[in-house]
Design an enzyme around this catalytic site. Structure first.
Site, PDB file in Angstrom:
ATOM      1  N   ASP A 128      15.305  46.623  70.635  1.00 30.48           N
ATOM      2  CA  ASP A 128      14.314  46.486  71.688  1.00 30.48           C
ATOM      3  C   ASP A 128      13.022  47.237  71.355  1.00 30.48           C
ATOM      4  OD1 ASP A 128      13.619  45.883  74.609  1.00 30.48           O
ATOM      5  OD2 ASP A 128      13.466  48.074  74.584  1.00 30.48           O
ATOM      6  N   GLU A 179      12.482  43.140  68.253  1.00 34.20           N
ATOM      7  CA  GLU A 179      11.391  42.854  69.181  1.00 34.20           C
ATOM      8  C   GLU A 179      10.254  43.781  68.769  1.00 34.20           C
ATOM      9  OE1 GLU A 179      10.092  42.885  73.894  1.00 34.20           O
ATOM     10  OE2 GLU A 179      11.565  44.318  73.161  1.00 34.20           O
TER      11      GLU A 179
END
Length: 570
Positions: A252, A285
């Site tokens: 993330d 990401e």
């Protein structure tokens, strides 16, 4: 030697370690036994061996007023403020020992939230239907322990411990085991850029875990250049891949970590730890659109927010917030996305005050990009959590779905997409007292800049994240046209499996262009030499599509608003 967390030496004896460089003394407390002083070791570590088997509850006493859980606890009893539990990673008996994963080209991923599906056992019950549809992988939003009993996933504080409200470590292994038995890969979303606000005690004994000079939108940045911190995240990632047998990880918001050397070293360490005999996939990401991180030795792919953002503009007409970066010439931007991967490859981004964003990506294969029309962020970060089924013209959404599923980029769906869900997916937490008030009001202030919520009365209608009803509303229920949506997904996924996937390895884009205000044609030379052509029109005016007979798949009259066509030239 494992640095973090308890290690069972025998069935009845465990070694405990804690990195507490800010403390002169630490005591191990075992539930029902006398406290044991821990020996101070080099570099701020404390360690001790004690009589403790699997299931033993323990914690670390820092002073008379403060006892804390193990930050590398493998299980918790009583929440993130309670006791840590010794877990034996060898107790689960795997049924799929011969599973080695699937090649990345075969990935069709559905992102799911474990809590809204009823925990690990609830997710397991959904798997046969997903496998029958043609999904080949599920990606679990973060499952590690967080404050309270419900959370949308990104407020975790104990990265090694599965959330109690979801099930036990063995329940999670049983979910993965069942998925593998059905031929499904399982990926996990991990958060290494920050910790949540409730239950993070690291600052009380290891302030150096965080970088005092760097801050993220969610709190202090982690000091990944510190050896003990690097080891913490390396061991966490390795645990998920090896002890739990996840097929891959999604990291993330690594732009908030801001350390490419850490990312590259971590990828190398994980690939060495999992070996060449397994298909293990690592995905980023990364708002920086850093193409240098994407290679077989590093990371397989990156979530391509550019794909989502430009399609959202074309489907909804929304241009506020970060969508402003895609408001001008959206068809040309979509063409660049299909032809080169990233839209922003070093150009100035209005949403980033004109600063350059991204690096050149046209040399990368299309499978280096994970594309999506929706995900947890793009729905949950909306004030009311609306899905595209409520925001877009149905014909245009069907065309965009066909583009997503037949494009050579790797497709990702969000739970409920496959049956046209119109349920919101909201931002939800289970905080209390002052923290609950701060989160509720902070959430509402966040949307004050949007015209629709400029009025305080409008902001007051934004659902309270801490209300149980907000969580309950976020369960993905089938939409009114569920059967039609499922039939469309089944047809497209069968075509992808039979026609696209066998040709994906070695595929390369050979051109894409805007052919109208919201229309694009794109072509790829596939791995077997065939040419794949896709054409889509998301404008309200007709556009010129290629003249090709016998389309692989088509929606609407060629070139009409909401139309789509796919052709294979063998």
């Amino acid at each position: 030697m494992t640095h973090w967390g308890p290690v069972l030496l025998t069935p009845e004896r465990t070694r405990f370690r804690l990195w507490a460089p800010d403390r002169d003394a630490v005591t191990l407390e075992i539930d029902g036994a006398a406290p044991v002083a821990m020996a101070r070791e080099a570099d701020g570590w404390f360690a001790v061996e004690a009589a403790a088997g699997a299931g033993t509850r323990y914690r670390f006493r820092l002073d008379a007023d403060l006892a804390v859980p193990d930050p590398a606890s493998r299980g918790q009893s009583g929440g993130v403020h309670g006791w840590s539990v010794v877990v034996d990673p060898g107790t689960y008996r795997w049924q799929t020992d011969d599973w080695r994963g699937r090649p990345w080209e075969e990935a069709v991923i559905q992102e799911v939230h474990v809590g809204t599906l009823g925990g690990f056992a609830g997710v397991a019950e959904t798997l046969p239907a997903l496998a029958d549809l043609g999904i080949t992988a599920i990606e679990l939003m973060p499952v590690n322990a967080f404050g309270g009993t419900r959370n949308w996933g990104y407020d975790g504080v104990l990265p090694f411990a599965p959330a109690e409200s979801y099930g036990t470590p063995d329940d999670l292994k049983a979910l993965i085991d069942r998925a593998h038995g059905l031929g499904l890969m399982v990926f996990l979303d991990v958060v290494y850029n920050h910790f949540g606000p409730d239950g993070n005690y690291l600052g009380a004994y290891a302030a150096g875990f965080f970088d005092a000079e760097v801050h993220t939108p969610w709190g202090g940045a982690v000091a990944v250049e510190t050896p003990a911190v690097h080891a913490f995240f390396r061991e966490n990632a390795s645990m998920w891949l090896n002890d739990y047998r996840f097929d891959g990880l999604r990291f993330d918001a690594v732009h908030a970590i801001g350390n490419a050397d850490f990312l590259d070293q971590l990828a190398g360490e994980l690939r060495a730890a999992t070996g060449p005999d397994r298909h293990v996939h690592l995905v980023l990401e990364n708002e920086h659109n850093d193409a240098d991180r994407l290679s077989p030795a590093r990371y397989d792919a990156q979530w391509n927010d550019d794909f989502h953002n430009v399609l959202h503009v074309l489907l909804t007409g929304e241009t506020s917030g970060y969508y402003a970066d895609f408001a001008e010439r959206p068809a040309e931007r979509l063409a660049r996305c299909l032809g080169e991967g990233f839209i922003y490859q070093g150009e100035g981004s209005p949403n980033h005050d004109g600063k350059p964003r991204g690096t050149p990506s046209a040399h990368l294969p299309p499978t280096a990009f994970v594309s999506f029309l929706q995900n947890h962020d793009q729905i949950g970060n909306r004030a009311m959590g609306e899905r595209l089924t409520l925001l877009a013209d149905p014909a245009k959404l069907r065309a965009a779905t066909a583009l997503l599923l037949l494009s050579p980029q790797i497709p990702l769906l969000f739970m409920g997409d496959e049956h046209g869900s119109q349920s919101p997916f909201l931002f939800f937490t289970d905080f209390h007292d002052d923290l609950a008030d701060a989160v509720r009001e902070g959430r509402r202030r966040e949307f004050a800049q949007f015209a629709a919520f400029a009025d305080p009365a409008a902001r007051a209608r934004i659902p309270d994240p801490n209300a149980e009803a907000t969580f309950a509303q976020s369960r993905a229920m089938p939409g009114r046209s569920a059967d039609a949506w499922r039939a469309l997904y089944a047809q497209l996924l069968a075509l992808r499996r039979d026609v696209i996937v066998p040709r994906l390895k070695g595929a390369q884009a050979i051109g894409a262009e805007a052919v109208g205000e919201g229309a694009v044609t794109a072509r790829w030379r596939m791995g077997d030499g065939a040419t794949l052509t896709l054409a889509i029109n998301l404008a309200d005016q007709p556009a010129a599509f290629p003249e090709m007979a016998d389309p692989l798949f088509a929606l609407g009259e060629a070139g009409s608003p909401g139309s789509f066509g796919a052709w294979i030239d063998r």
